[in-house]
Design a protein around this motif. Structure first.
Motif, PDB file in Angstrom:
ATOM      1  N   MET A  31     -52.146  69.554 -99.182  1.00 47.28           N
ATOM      2  CA  MET A  31     -51.934  70.807 -99.867  1.00 47.28           C
ATOM      3  C   MET A  31     -50.802  70.615-100.873  1.00 47.28           C
ATOM      4  SD  MET A  31     -51.123  74.572 -98.253  1.00 47.28           S
ATOM      5  CE  MET A  31     -50.217  73.894 -96.908  1.00 47.28           C
ATOM      6  N   ILE A  32     -50.995  71.142-102.073  1.00 48.52           N
ATOM      7  CA  ILE A  32     -50.011  71.007-103.141  1.00 48.52           C
ATOM      8  C   ILE A  32     -48.716  71.728-102.770  1.00 48.52           C
ATOM      9  CG2 ILE A  32     -49.496  71.696-105.529  1.00 48.52           C
ATOM     10  CD1 ILE A  32     -52.463  71.186-106.151  1.00 48.52           C
ATOM     11  N   GLY A  33     -47.599  71.041-102.945  1.00 58.07           N
ATOM     12  CA  GLY A  33     -46.287  71.628-102.707  1.00 58.07           C
ATOM     13  C   GLY A  33     -45.857  72.457-103.903  1.00 58.07           C
ATOM     14  N   ILE A  34     -44.966  73.398-103.659  1.00 54.60           N
ATOM     15  CA  ILE A  34     -44.472  74.282-104.721  1.00 54.60           C
ATOM     16  C   ILE A  34     -42.951  74.309-104.657  1.00 54.60           C
ATOM     17  CG2 ILE A  34     -44.415  76.640-105.603  1.00 54.60           C
ATOM     18  CD1 ILE A  34     -47.229  76.984-104.303  1.00 54.60           C
ATOM     19  N   LEU A  35     -42.333  74.017-105.800  1.00 50.47           N
ATOM     20  CA  LEU A  35     -40.883  74.030-105.918  1.00 50.47           C
ATOM     21  C   LEU A  35     -40.497  74.910-107.098  1.00 50.47           C
ATOM     22  CD1 LEU A  35     -38.037  72.921-105.210  1.00 50.47           C
ATOM     23  CD2 LEU A  35     -38.552  70.956-106.692  1.00 50.47           C
ATOM     24  N   VAL A  36     -39.526  75.786-106.893  1.00 51.96           N
ATOM     25  CA  VAL A  36     -38.991  76.621-107.971  1.00 51.96           C
ATOM     26  C   VAL A  36     -37.580  76.132-108.266  1.00 51.96           C
ATOM     27  CG1 VAL A  36     -38.432  78.948-108.767  1.00 51.96           C
ATOM     28  CG2 VAL A  36     -40.351  78.605-107.181  1.00 51.96           C
ATOM     29  N   VAL A  37     -37.357  75.656-109.487  1.00 53.02           N
ATOM     30  CA  VAL A  37     -36.039  75.202-109.934  1.00 53.02           C
ATOM     31  C   VAL A  37     -35.592  76.196-110.998  1.00 53.02           C
ATOM     32  CG1 VAL A  37     -34.716  73.343-111.001  1.00 53.02           C
ATOM     33  CG2 VAL A  37     -36.654  72.787-109.505  1.00 53.02           C
ATOM     34  N   SER A  38     -34.545  76.959-110.691  1.00 49.92           N
ATOM     35  CA  SER A  38     -34.167  78.047-111.595  1.00 49.92           C
ATOM     36  C   SER A  38     -32.680  78.352-111.517  1.00 49.92           C
ATOM     37  CB  SER A  38     -34.966  79.305-111.237  1.00 49.92           C
ATOM     38  OG  SER A  38     -34.635  79.707-109.925  1.00 49.92           O
ATOM     39  N   HIS A  39     -32.270  79.262-112.374  1.00 44.51           N
ATOM     40  CA  HIS A  39     -30.902  79.750-112.320  1.00 44.51           C
ATOM     41  C   HIS A  39     -30.698  80.519-111.012  1.00 44.51           C
ATOM     42  CE1 HIS A  39     -31.425  79.171-116.689  1.00 44.51           C
ATOM     43  NE2 HIS A  39     -30.137  78.905-116.661  1.00 44.51           N
ATOM     44  N   LEU A  52     -42.684  82.634 -94.660  1.00 47.40           N
ATOM     45  CA  LEU A  52     -42.557  81.735 -95.801  1.00 47.40           C
ATOM     46  C   LEU A  52     -43.701  80.737 -95.758  1.00 47.40           C
ATOM     47  CD1 LEU A  52     -40.775  80.975 -98.221  1.00 47.40           C
ATOM     48  CD2 LEU A  52     -39.588  79.389 -96.720  1.00 47.40           C
ATOM     49  N   PRO A  53     -44.510  80.666 -96.816  1.00 48.59           N
ATOM     50  CA  PRO A  53     -45.619  79.700 -96.822  1.00 48.59           C
ATOM     51  C   PRO A  53     -45.096  78.262 -96.689  1.00 48.59           C
ATOM     52  CG  PRO A  53     -45.879  81.302 -98.580  1.00 48.59           C
ATOM     53  CD  PRO A  53     -44.493  81.489 -98.022  1.00 48.59           C
ATOM     54  N   PRO A  54     -45.875  77.385 -96.077  1.00 49.31           N
ATOM     55  CA  PRO A  54     -45.439  76.000 -95.935  1.00 49.31           C
ATOM     56  C   PRO A  54     -45.391  75.278 -97.279  1.00 49.31           C
ATOM     57  CG  PRO A  54     -47.717  76.235 -95.218  1.00 49.31           C
ATOM     58  CD  PRO A  54     -47.207  77.621 -95.519  1.00 49.31           C
ATOM     59  N   GLN A  55     -44.555  74.261 -97.320  1.00 51.08           N
ATOM     60  CA  GLN A  55     -44.425  73.395 -98.491  1.00 51.08           C
ATOM     61  C   GLN A  55     -44.023  74.174 -99.746  1.00 51.08           C
ATOM     62  OE1 GLN A  55     -48.254  71.104 -97.052  1.00 51.08           O
ATOM     63  NE2 GLN A  55     -47.479  70.188 -98.948  1.00 51.08           N
ATOM     64  N   VAL A  56     -43.139  75.151 -99.568  1.00 45.49           N
ATOM     65  CA  VAL A  56     -42.586  75.931-100.676  1.00 45.49           C
ATOM     66  C   VAL A  56     -41.071  75.870-100.556  1.00 45.49           C
ATOM     67  CG1 VAL A  56     -42.381  78.234-101.702  1.00 45.49           C
ATOM     68  CG2 VAL A  56     -44.576  77.486-100.772  1.00 45.49           C
ATOM     69  N   ALA A  57     -40.398  75.589-101.666  1.00 46.86           N
ATOM     70  CA  ALA A  57     -38.941  75.492-101.652  1.00 46.86           C
ATOM     71  C   ALA A  57     -38.373  75.954-102.993  1.00 46.86           C
ATOM     72  CB  ALA A  57     -38.507  74.057-101.367  1.00 46.86           C
ATOM     73  N   ALA A  88     -33.215  68.316-106.495  1.00 48.11           N
ATOM     74  CA  ALA A  88     -34.611  68.676-106.779  1.00 48.11           C
ATOM     75  C   ALA A  88     -35.556  67.571-106.329  1.00 48.11           C
ATOM     76  CB  ALA A  88     -34.791  68.959-108.270  1.00 48.11           C
ATOM     77  N   ARG A  89     -35.182  66.338-106.590  1.00 52.09           N
ATOM     78  CA  ARG A  89     -36.005  65.195-106.193  1.00 52.09           C
ATOM     79  C   ARG A  89     -36.166  65.129-104.673  1.00 52.09           C
ATOM     80  NH1 ARG A  89     -35.343  59.172-106.622  1.00 52.09           N
ATOM     81  NH2 ARG A  89     -33.177  59.636-106.213  1.00 52.09           N
ATOM     82  N   GLU A  90     -35.079  65.397-103.954  1.00 52.55           N
ATOM     83  CA  GLU A  90     -35.133  65.397-102.494  1.00 52.55           C
ATOM     84  C   GLU A  90     -36.018  66.530-101.969  1.00 52.55           C
ATOM     85  OE1 GLU A  90     -31.147  65.409-100.925  1.00 52.55           O
ATOM     86  OE2 GLU A  90     -30.636  63.583-102.028  1.00 52.55           O
ATOM     87  N   LEU A  91     -35.883  67.726-102.543  1.00 50.01           N
ATOM     88  CA  LEU A  91     -36.731  68.845-102.134  1.00 50.01           C
ATOM     89  C   LEU A  91     -38.198  68.549-102.416  1.00 50.01           C
ATOM     90  CD1 LEU A  91     -34.729  72.024-103.201  1.00 50.01           C
ATOM     91  CD2 LEU A  91     -35.459  71.410-100.884  1.00 50.01           C
ATOM     92  N   LEU A  92     -38.466  67.988-103.586  1.00 48.68           N
ATOM     93  CA  LEU A  92     -39.838  67.656-103.949  1.00 48.68           C
ATOM     94  C   LEU A  92     -40.439  66.681-102.942  1.00 48.68           C
ATOM     95  CD1 LEU A  92     -42.098  68.071-106.031  1.00 48.68           C
ATOM     96  CD2 LEU A  92     -41.140  66.144-107.299  1.00 48.68           C
TER      97      LEU A  92
END
Length: 128
Positions: free
Chosen positions: A1-9, A27-32, A49-53
């Motif tokens: 399943m595709i992971g989802i990462l939000v990188v923002s202010h 919280l849905p899985p593989q979302v950070a 970010a790289r570690e979270l990804l």
């Protein structure tokens, strides 16, 4: 399943994924989220970010959302891009995030295109 990462202010990414908890009941899985704080060292943010990804990507790929194209979080996110494996999309909104969570079984590039269109359609005059 595709992971989802939000990188923002800070605190937008965390707020957006907390909204998904409200919508889905958990919280849905593989979302950070990575909330980039003011004056944060971009290299440090990139490493985080790289570690979270790596934590959310099970090998199926990932979509990385960012808020404001060209700003520090966006520049950090763009360094994570990998054609066919990691799509980076600027201008995140909650409808895009919800659509991403519900469509994580398609190829990353197809999902990216779907999300851009979905995000655009979600912006409208509320009275229409």
């Amino acid at each position: 399943m595709i992971g989802i990462l939000v990188v923002s202010h800070e605190p937008l990414g965390t707020a957006l994924i907390q909204c998904t908890r409200h919508i889905y009941g958990a919280l849905p899985p593989q979302v950070a989220a990575l909330d980039v704080i003011p004056d944060e060292d971009p290299e440090r943010a990139f490493e985080a970010a790289r570690e979270l990804l790596a934590c959310i990507n099970d090998g199926s790929g990932a979509v990385v959302f960012t808020d404001l194209y060209g700003a520090t979080p966006s520049r950090v996110a763009m360094r994570l891009a990998a054609p066919g494996r990691v799509a980076v999309l600027a201008g995140v909104n909650l409808p895009m995030l919800v659509k991403a969570i519900g469509n994580r079984r398609m190829p990353v590039d197809e999902l990216g295109a779907l999300l851009v269109e979905s995000g655009k359609r979600a912006i409208c005059h509320a009275h229409e």
